[in-house]
Design an enzyme around this catalytic site. Structure first.
Site, mmCIF file in Angstrom:
data_model
loop_
_atom_site.group_PDB
_atom_site.id
_atom_site.type_symbol
_atom_site.label_atom_id
_atom_site.label_comp_id
_atom_site.label_asym_id
_atom_site.label_seq_id
_atom_site.Cartn_x
_atom_site.Cartn_y
_atom_site.Cartn_z
ATOM 1 N N GLY A 155 20.941 -67.747 -42.055
ATOM 2 C CA GLY A 155 19.857 -67.396 -41.128
ATOM 3 C C GLY A 155 19.138 -68.667 -40.715
ATOM 4 N NE ARG A 156 14.403 -66.544 -38.673
ATOM 5 C CZ ARG A 156 13.875 -65.364 -38.331
ATOM 6 N NH1 ARG A 156 13.363 -65.215 -37.137
ATOM 7 N NH2 ARG A 156 13.844 -64.361 -39.169
ATOM 8 C CB ILE A 157 15.869 -70.683 -44.414
ATOM 9 C CG1 ILE A 157 14.439 -70.209 -44.065
ATOM 10 C CG2 ILE A 157 15.849 -71.651 -45.587
ATOM 11 C CD1 ILE A 157 13.769 -69.373 -45.144
ATOM 12 N NE ARG A 177 23.733 -59.652 -42.771
ATOM 13 C CZ ARG A 177 22.471 -59.293 -42.689
ATOM 14 N NH1 ARG A 177 22.091 -58.140 -43.136
ATOM 15 N NH2 ARG A 177 21.559 -60.075 -42.155
ATOM 16 C CB ILE A 237 15.541 -72.162 -51.885
ATOM 17 C CG1 ILE A 237 16.652 -72.221 -50.829
ATOM 18 C CG2 ILE A 237 15.388 -73.506 -52.563
ATOM 19 C CD1 ILE A 237 16.388 -71.548 -49.549
ATOM 20 C CB ALA A 238 17.761 -66.916 -51.557
ATOM 21 N NE ARG A 239 12.003 -62.620 -52.372
ATOM 22 C CZ ARG A 239 11.327 -63.525 -51.642
ATOM 23 N NH1 ARG A 239 11.538 -64.810 -51.799
ATOM 24 N NH2 ARG A 239 10.412 -63.134 -50.767
ATOM 25 C CD GLU A 268 10.250 -65.363 -58.654
ATOM 26 O OE1 GLU A 268 11.358 -65.911 -58.608
ATOM 27 O OE2 GLU A 268 9.334 -65.582 -57.841
ATOM 28 C CG HIS A 286 8.937 -68.004 -55.533
ATOM 29 N ND1 HIS A 286 9.330 -66.701 -55.679
ATOM 30 C CD2 HIS A 286 9.049 -68.250 -54.201
ATOM 31 C CE1 HIS A 286 9.653 -66.188 -54.506
ATOM 32 N NE2 HIS A 286 9.493 -67.118 -53.581
ATOM 33 C CB ILE A 287 6.661 -74.289 -55.160
ATOM 34 C CG1 ILE A 287 7.765 -75.193 -55.742
ATOM 35 C CG2 ILE A 287 5.727 -73.793 -56.253
ATOM 36 C CD1 ILE A 287 7.270 -76.533 -56.243
#
Ligand code: GLV
Length: 331
Positions: A155-157, A177, A237-239, A268, A286-287
């Site tokens: 995606g954008r990131i 996807r 860095i996602a989830r 977390e 998570h920063i």
């Protein structure tokens, strides 16, 4: 009468002042963490909730808060909210895309570099007073320049992470996807779409940048890690939940991949304590979006979405645009 708004957490004071012009706000500047029961109690009589990604809003909360009309999430991800339940209940949900894209991409690189070149591990060693001589083989890491960067979730990131690799003369491969438009692939350092298997097998540095949904739970587990190269690094860095943390811990312990850099974890902030015993993992709390300007922009973006909705406008970042908004009798 102004609509009523509950703040799930503390926020920049000027954002609170801005919201106060439009809402009767119940602030939480003491930054108390609400249990599910406390959240339900606080939401009685509230029209809106200003949420953050760590504040879970499951179906049970939605069912118990009949007056709630909107949840403005201060995050691009919104997996903390049961979107189907919110939509079925006629509740608008918004997020904060775009404003954090570049900052999050910067941080993915910070983690990648720190992980590949063993920055935090060597610093801890130095701080522990262990440095008494230079060694030819001290803290040998992996090269970043000239390596193959793999991105899962383009995606954008993901695209912004890929774009930054131009300066490192990297080859970029991605799995997503769907294939990006050619112009987006060019923007992303001529990224090339590959199968998930090829991504895992080929990437020297694999960055996870996909949104979480139950469908991608443990997308990176023992079987996937086993396909990665022994010298590879994994960056998340996602989830949390996209990676099986227990499987990753086992792989890092046995050096089946070289290292991992993690900003997000399952459960977390109560992440798996075994990570702490491993020297080949860089851990941050998570920063990824936490630059001062970006956190301010996110906070204002969430606020503006709420203000727009209660001013009769379409919130710019509605994630359930098909929702039929409920009509609530105030009284
Ligand atoms: C942070 O994790 C976000 O989703 O904005």
């Amino acid at each position: 009468m102004k609509p009523t708004l509950l703040m799930a957490r503390a926020v920049f004071p000027d954002v609170l002042d801005y919201l106060g012009q439009y809402f009767d706000v119940e602030a939480n500047q003491e930054d108390i963490l609400f249990s599910q029961d406390a959240l339900i109690a606080k939401l009685q009589g509230k029209d809106a909730l200003y949420a953050v990604s760590s504040q879970l809003v499951p179906a049970a909360v939605i069912a118990a808060c009949p007056r709630l009309q909107m949840i403005g999430n201060m995050a691009v991800g919104f997996n903390n909210i049961d979107l189907a339940a919110a939509t079925a209940a006629g509740i608008l949900v918004s997020n904060t895309p775009d404003v954090l894209t570049e900052t999050t991409a910067d941080f993915a690189w910070a983690l990648l570099m720190a992980t590949a070149r063993r920055v935090t591990e060597s610093e801890h060693w130095l701080r522990a007073g262990k440095w008494d001589r230079w060694c030819y083989d001290g803290f040998l890491g992996a090269d970043v320049h000239g390596a193959t960067l793999g991105i899962l979730g383009m995606g954008r990131i993901g695209q912004s992470i890929a774009r930054r690799s131009m300066g490192f003369d990297m080859r970029v491969i991605y799995h997503n996807r769907s294939r990006l438009a050619e112009s987006d692939e060019q923007y992303a350092n001529n990224a090339q779409l590959v199968s998930k298997e090829e991504l895992l097998r080929t990437a020297d540095h694999l960055v996870l940048a996909l949104p979480y949904s139950p469908a991608v739970h443990h997308t990176i587990g023992a079987a996937e890690i086993a396909q990665m190269q022994p010298g590879a690094t994994l960056i998340n860095i996602a989830r949390g939940g996209i990676v099986d943390d227990v499987a990753l811990i086992a792989a890092l312990r046995e050096h089946r991949i070289a290292a991992a850099g993690l900003d997000v974890y399952e459960n977390e902030p109560a992440f798996h304590p075994d990570f702490l015993a491993l020297s080949n993992v860089v851990l941050t709390p998570h920063i990824a979006s936490a630059s001062a300007p970006t956190r301010r922009a996110m906070a204002m973006c969430a606020a503006r979405n709420l203000v727009a909705a209660f001013s009769g406008e379409q919130p710019p970042n509605l994630v359930n645009p098909g929702v039929t908004r409920k009509v609530v009798a105030h009284g």
